[in-house]
Design a protein around this motif. Structure first.
Motif, PDB file in Angstrom:
ATOM      1  N   SER A 202       1.049  -1.308   0.025  1.00 42.80           N
ATOM      2  CA  SER A 202       0.062   0.010   0.074  1.00 42.80           C
ATOM      3  C   SER A 202       0.961   1.342  -0.131  1.00 42.80           C
ATOM      4  O   SER A 202       2.084   1.070   0.185  1.00 42.80           O
ATOM      5  CB  SER A 202      -0.935   0.153   1.359  1.00 42.80           C
ATOM      6  N   MET A 203       0.086   2.428  -0.429  1.00 40.64           N
ATOM      7  CA  MET A 203       1.101   3.585  -0.538  1.00 40.64           C
ATOM      8  C   MET A 203       0.588   4.711   0.314  1.00 40.64           C
ATOM      9  O   MET A 203      -0.397   5.225   0.017  1.00 40.64           O
ATOM     10  CB  MET A 203       0.904   4.173  -1.985  1.00 40.64           C
ATOM     11  N   PRO A 204       0.610   4.995   1.542  1.00 37.21           N
ATOM     12  CA  PRO A 204       0.204   5.705   2.581  1.00 37.21           C
ATOM     13  C   PRO A 204       0.247   7.220   1.954  1.00 37.21           C
ATOM     14  O   PRO A 204       1.273   7.683   1.322  1.00 37.21           O
ATOM     15  CB  PRO A 204       1.095   5.576   3.573  1.00 37.21           C
ATOM     16  N   GLY A 205      -0.883   7.849   2.226  1.00 37.30           N
ATOM     17  CA  GLY A 205      -1.146   9.079   1.896  1.00 37.30           C
ATOM     18  C   GLY A 205      -1.413   9.434   0.491  1.00 37.30           C
ATOM     19  O   GLY A 205      -1.612  10.596  -0.087  1.00 37.30           O
ATOM     20  N   THR A 206      -1.855   8.424  -0.236  1.00 29.92           N
ATOM     21  CA  THR A 206      -2.456   8.369  -1.466  1.00 29.92           C
ATOM     22  C   THR A 206      -3.734   7.452  -1.451  1.00 29.92           C
ATOM     23  O   THR A 206      -4.175   7.149  -0.452  1.00 29.92           O
ATOM     24  CB  THR A 206      -1.711   7.650  -2.517  1.00 29.92           C
ATOM     25  N   PHE A 207      -4.550   7.572  -2.485  1.00 25.71           N
ATOM     26  CA  PHE A 207      -5.684   6.708  -2.584  1.00 25.71           C
ATOM     27  C   PHE A 207      -5.544   5.155  -2.343  1.00 25.71           C
ATOM     28  O   PHE A 207      -6.436   4.539  -1.887  1.00 25.71           O
ATOM     29  CB  PHE A 207      -6.345   6.897  -4.107  1.00 25.71           C
TER      30      PHE A 207
END
Length: 280
Positions: A202-207
């Motif tokens: 996952s990519m925190p701070g994004t959708f």
């Protein structure tokens, strides 16, 4: 009279199964660790893999959508979302279908149907543990395990084929129950692996964050999966027969196989890409 009422006949088996599931709660609370980070690190070390980095190469603590490996991460994220929907549809459909088949074709009472379906749920627990033992002994990686499980779930759909159980065992009841027993643990194991990969990538701070993944999963599974699947399954079986439902169930399972295969390939590609980046 009250002892022989329909409510009593249905409530006693359901209450017994409910107590069995209730007994698992303190066992899970005592045996399952709360902090899974040491377990994940130990597993990656045992598999010989380095954890997939969750930070940008520029030193930022967040992964941005401009990161070079974003395509792989998005594919894994969407794979986990779609497989949650496919898993929910398959699981709810096989449960509804097995109950309806036993009730309409074999004229079972509703209490006996509920007991049989619940018993199949419980049988999935030792099968799950057996697979984990085999997996540890063979040292199967997550990607291979997810593929094996989702293919097992797809193959078990063929056991619903009308007349197959009669040719093998003299009755279709055995194959219908066996399909349910095999499908429940197999697709759940595959879902667990997919969810773990989505959290790791996952990519925190994004959708494409872990929180959004969970929200989208629940929105799709609760609407299309748990709300629409039961009436559609009953409509298929009552209106078009068990063969039509079997083909629909097999098609959904094969779509799940495609999702898992593409996602696991993206996981391998992401690990290879990060390995090459660190070696430079």
């Amino acid at each position: 009279i009250a002892a022989h009422s329909p409510g009593t006949r249905m409530g006693c088996p359901s209450g017994f199964i409910g107590l069995l599931w209730l007994c698992m709660v303190p066992l899970i609370w005592l045996l399952a660790p709360i902090d899974l980070s040491p377990c994940l690190q130990a597993k990656d070390a045992k598999d010989g893999w380095k954890p997939i980095a969750a930070k940008a190469s520029s030193g930022d603590t967040r992964v941005t959508e401009d990161d070079v490996d974003q395509a792989y991460r998005k594919q894994i994220w969407w794979g986990a979302v779609l497989y949650e929907l496919e898993r929910t549809v398959s699981q709810v459909a096989i449960e509804v279908a097995a109950s309806l088949i036993l009730e309409t074709e074999f004229h079972w009472r509703s209490a006996h149907v509920g007991l049989a379906v619940s018993f199949c749920f419980l049988l999935g627990v030792p099968l799950n543990e057996l697979f984990l033992i085999i997996r540890r002994s063979l040292q199967l990686p997550d990607e291979v395990s997810a593929r094996v499980c989702t293919m097992t779930g797809a193959a078990s759909s063929l056991l619903l084929w009308p007349g197959l159980g009669f040719r093998l065992f003299g009755s279709d009841i055995g194959t219908v129950m066996l399909a349910e027993v095999l499908m429940f643990p197999s697709i759940r194991i595959a879902k667990g692996i997919m969810d773990a990969a989505s959290v790791e990538c996952s990519m925190p701070g994004t959708f494409y964050s872990q929180e959004n993944c969970l929200v989208v999963q629940k929105m799709l599974s609760f609407t299309f999966g748990r709300f629409l699947t039961p009436p559609v399954t009953r409509w298929l079986i009552n209106g078009h027969g068990r063969m039509s439902y079997t083909l629909a169930q097999l098609s959904m399972s094969l779509i799940g196989c495609v999702t898992v295969f593409k996602s696991t390939q993206a996981i391998r590609s992401l690990r290879d890409w990060e390995g090459r980046s660190e070696s430079k």
